[in-house]
Scaffold this active site. Structure first.
Site, PDB file in Angstrom:
ATOM      1  N   GLU A 221     117.460 127.980 -73.857  1.00  0.00           N
ATOM      2  CA  GLU A 221     116.599 127.198 -74.853  1.00  0.00           C
ATOM      3  C   GLU A 221     116.109 128.575 -75.735  1.00  0.00           C
ATOM      4  OE1 GLU A 221     116.277 124.227 -76.161  1.00  0.00           O
ATOM      5  OE2 GLU A 221     116.567 123.071 -74.467  1.00  0.00           O
ATOM      6  N   CYS A 255     108.542 127.724 -81.237  1.00  0.00           N
ATOM      7  CA  CYS A 255     110.007 127.883 -81.461  1.00  0.00           C
ATOM      8  C   CYS A 255     110.360 126.714 -82.427  1.00  0.00           C
ATOM      9  CB  CYS A 255     110.806 127.458 -80.102  1.00  0.00           C
ATOM     10  SG  CYS A 255     110.315 125.865 -79.550  1.00  0.00           S
TER      11      CYS A 255
HETATM   12  P1  NAD Z   1     111.840 136.986 -74.595  1.00  0.00           P
HETATM   13  O1  NAD Z   1     113.285 136.355 -74.938  1.00  0.00           O
HETATM   14  O2  NAD Z   1     111.245 138.209 -75.124  1.00  0.00           O
HETATM   15  O3  NAD Z   1     111.435 136.822 -73.187  1.00  0.00           O
HETATM   16  C1  NAD Z   1     111.604 135.425 -72.491  1.00  0.00           C
HETATM   17  C2  NAD Z   1     111.664 135.690 -70.954  1.00  0.00           C
HETATM   18  O4  NAD Z   1     112.893 136.665 -70.619  1.00  0.00           O
HETATM   19  C3  NAD Z   1     110.404 136.695 -70.489  1.00  0.00           C
HETATM   20  O5  NAD Z   1     109.977 136.145 -69.284  1.00  0.00           O
HETATM   21  C4  NAD Z   1     111.042 138.226 -70.246  1.00  0.00           C
HETATM   22  O6  NAD Z   1     110.528 138.910 -69.211  1.00  0.00           O
HETATM   23  C5  NAD Z   1     112.366 137.712 -69.656  1.00  0.00           C
HETATM   24  N1  NAD Z   1     113.385 138.700 -70.090  1.00  0.00           N
HETATM   25  C6  NAD Z   1     113.543 139.755 -70.966  1.00  0.00           C
HETATM   26  N2  NAD Z   1     114.666 140.265 -71.071  1.00  0.00           N
HETATM   27  C7  NAD Z   1     115.717 139.692 -70.018  1.00  0.00           C
HETATM   28  C8  NAD Z   1     116.657 139.909 -69.309  1.00  0.00           C
HETATM   29  N3  NAD Z   1     117.620 140.974 -69.781  1.00  0.00           N
HETATM   30  N4  NAD Z   1     117.333 139.110 -68.170  1.00  0.00           N
HETATM   31  C9  NAD Z   1     116.395 138.114 -67.764  1.00  0.00           C
HETATM   32  N5  NAD Z   1     115.144 137.948 -68.385  1.00  0.00           N
HETATM   33  C10 NAD Z   1     114.761 138.674 -69.442  1.00  0.00           C
HETATM   34  O7  NAD Z   1     110.999 135.986 -75.489  1.00  0.00           O
HETATM   35  P2  NAD Z   1     109.600 135.800 -75.543  1.00  0.00           P
HETATM   36  O8  NAD Z   1     108.998 136.849 -76.641  1.00  0.00           O
HETATM   37  O9  NAD Z   1     108.952 135.633 -74.190  1.00  0.00           O
HETATM   38  O10 NAD Z   1     109.288 134.316 -76.081  1.00  0.00           O
HETATM   39  C11 NAD Z   1     109.482 133.925 -77.457  1.00  0.00           C
HETATM   40  C12 NAD Z   1     110.871 133.529 -77.880  1.00  0.00           C
HETATM   41  O11 NAD Z   1     111.096 132.258 -77.086  1.00  0.00           O
HETATM   42  C13 NAD Z   1     111.004 133.165 -79.395  1.00  0.00           C
HETATM   43  O12 NAD Z   1     112.363 133.509 -79.708  1.00  0.00           O
HETATM   44  C14 NAD Z   1     111.154 131.642 -79.275  1.00  0.00           C
HETATM   45  O13 NAD Z   1     111.488 130.863 -80.376  1.00  0.00           O
HETATM   46  C15 NAD Z   1     111.799 131.277 -78.062  1.00  0.00           C
HETATM   47  N6  NAD Z   1     111.323 130.045 -77.395  1.00  0.00           N
HETATM   48  C16 NAD Z   1     112.138 128.921 -77.587  1.00  0.00           C
HETATM   49  C17 NAD Z   1     111.937 127.431 -77.144  1.00  0.00           C
HETATM   50  C18 NAD Z   1     112.889 126.586 -77.123  1.00  0.00           C
HETATM   51  O14 NAD Z   1     112.773 125.477 -76.475  1.00  0.00           O
HETATM   52  N7  NAD Z   1     114.030 126.568 -77.623  1.00  0.00           N
HETATM   53  C19 NAD Z   1     110.708 127.280 -76.639  1.00  0.00           C
HETATM   54  C20 NAD Z   1     109.659 128.679 -76.623  1.00  0.00           C
HETATM   55  C21 NAD Z   1     109.873 129.649 -77.095  1.00  0.00           C
END
Ligand code: NAD
Length: 446
Positions: A221, A255
């Protein structure tokens, strides 16, 4: 760290990267017993957590607010939403995963929804209780054991959520993993079967690449760049109220925030005036302060990204109608930009901050073309009094969820789903719950 004032909220010990394979092994061992229960039995094991979550909702909300800056009332609302809907969610998952019988003249088949095995749930910080909740519950009821790696920004509250569930779960069924992308990546590369990820598009692509060689199942997501189309017959008070609420809620760190607004040129001035008026009435400040509606950005990096997009847009000719000025600490004032276009980064890349960007259009085709001119496709909204016309426009928008005269969230039982680069798999609702399971078809001759 509390992003509103820089105070330390608490600390946890990071999970050592080389400990992750052992934790995954333990989760696999635990899966044998957990997977042997029925869906209903697993739901019943989890059921008493509902009352505990209700008892703890205020404390969880307070912790979430202090960890990521969400206004307290909204953070408590998030915790309560999870607690109040907990049992219904369990029942919905059990129903979705119930056997389905299909037969023809010759063959009788049963479709079973079996566990996939070990699941890595990796979550973001912007809904630090809801995101773990929506990932962990269906994974567990489906019979998987779960390693939950919450965002490094909101580790404490996710840890508390897991602790409450673990008051009822057998050992090894739900294991928190603490760290950042390094721990997340190590989990994806470990001996797991399913990755349930919510986060940015960039990280989603990395996870897909890391999960690919093992053909691990993924549910991604991802981010969005949601458009709002305001048609010439829209109720402008309703549309402006929605635009302000959905651009600035959670300081735009949602999001499905409205990130691009396309308004019919004939009503543009009046719509902008109403938006500015409502934006001026927002109260930004201490997330625990009385009446605060907008808090800070989650961290300095996020603030810098948002400010850079605003500055670049203004330098390229956008008009600043309100906000935009630098604020102390991690705060960015709610900002409205007019005269934007798609050459600007702020209209192409996710901003994830309190910025509303407004562009005019003159024909419906132009509005639809602009709304679809993005690799993202999470949510969208169309406002117009002629519902049939608004529905037609909504149907032409290439997004997973489109609201007509409302936000994009669907009725109970609808999935939460992104189109294009906003999603790969999805969750919630019967269709979403089934993605946490392996379908097995068991057939016999009649
Ligand atoms: P992010 O992608 O930076 O991090 C998300 C998670 O992934 C964190 O726990 C992080 O530690 C982990 N992560 C980072 N690199 C990784 C890797 N290489 N492998 C595995 N895990 C890894 O996102 P964020 O800044 O925490 O959240 C904001 C983003 O989330 C925005 O883009 C937002 O739109 C999205 N979001 C989407 C939804 C949806 O339902 N579509 C809901 C909430 C947030």
């Amino acid at each position: 760290m509390d992003p509103a004032n820089g105070e330390v909220v608490g600390s946890v010990e990071l999970t050592a990267i080389d400990a992750i394979p052992r934790l995954v092994f333990q989760a696999r061992e635990a899966q044998r017993g957990w997977g042997a229960l029925t869906h209903q039995q697993r739901a019943d094991v989890l059921r008493p957590a509902a009352a505990r979550l209700k008892e703890e909702a205020r404390r969880l909300g307070d912790l979430a607010s202090r960890e990521m800056g969400k206004p307290l009332a909204e953070a408590i609302g998030e915790a309560k939403y999870c607690a109040d809907g907990f049992e219904e969610e369990l029942d919905g998952i059990v129903t979705a995963l119930t056997d389905v019988v299909r037969e023809d003249k010759r063959v009788h088949s049963v479709l079973r929804h079996a566990a996939l095995g070990v699941c890595a749930a990796i979550t973001p910080w912007n809904f630090p209780i809801l995101m773990p909740h929506q990932s962990v519950l269906p994974a567990l009821v489906a019979g998987n054991t779960v390693l939950l790696k919450p965002s490094e920004e909101t580790t404490l509250v996710a840890c508390e959520y897991a602790r409450i569930l673990n008051e009822f779960l057998p050992a090894g069924v739900l294991t928190p993993v603490f760290g950042d992308g390094r721990q997340g990546r190590a989990l994806v590369l470990a001996d797991i079967n399913l990755v349930v990820f919510t986060g940015s598009r960039e990280t989603g692509k990395r996870i897909l690449a890391d999960a690919g060689p093992g053909l691990k199942r993924v549910i991604l997501e991802l981010g969005g760049k949601d458009p709002l189309v305001v048609l010439d017959d829209a109720d402008l008070d309703l549309a402006a109220a929605f635009a302000v609420r959905n651009s600035f809620r959670n300081a735009g760190q949602v999001c499905v925030s409205t990130e691009r607004i396309y308004v019919d040129a004939s009503i543009r001035e009046e719509f902008l005036r109403k938006m500015v008026e409502r934006t001026a009435a927002l109260r930004q400040g201490d997330p625990r302060g009385e009446g605060t509606t907008v808090g800070p950005m989650v961290n300095a990096r996020q603030k810098a990204k948002v400010v850079a997009q605003i500055d670049a847009a203004v330098a390229a000719g956008a008009t600043l109608l309100i906000g935009g000025e630098p604020r102390e600490g991690n705060f960015v004032a709610p900002t409205i930009l007019a005269d934007v276009d798609h050459a600007m980064e702020i209209m192409r890349e996710e901003t994830f901050g309190p910025v509303a960007c407004v562009q005019g259009f003159t024909t419906l085709d132009e509005a639809v073309r602009l709304a679809n001119d993005t690799p993202f496709g999470l949510g969208a909204a169309v406002f117009g009094r002629d519902e049939a016309r608004a529905h037609t426009v909504a149907g032409r928008i290439d997004a997973g969820m489109v609201g007509v005269n409302q936000g994009c969230g669907g009725a109970d039982g609808c999935p939460w789903v992104g189109a294009k680069e906003s999603g790969y798999g999805f969750h919630s609702g019967p269709e979403g719950h089934r993605q946490f399971a392996q379908v097995r078809v068991i057939s016999r001759l009649k």
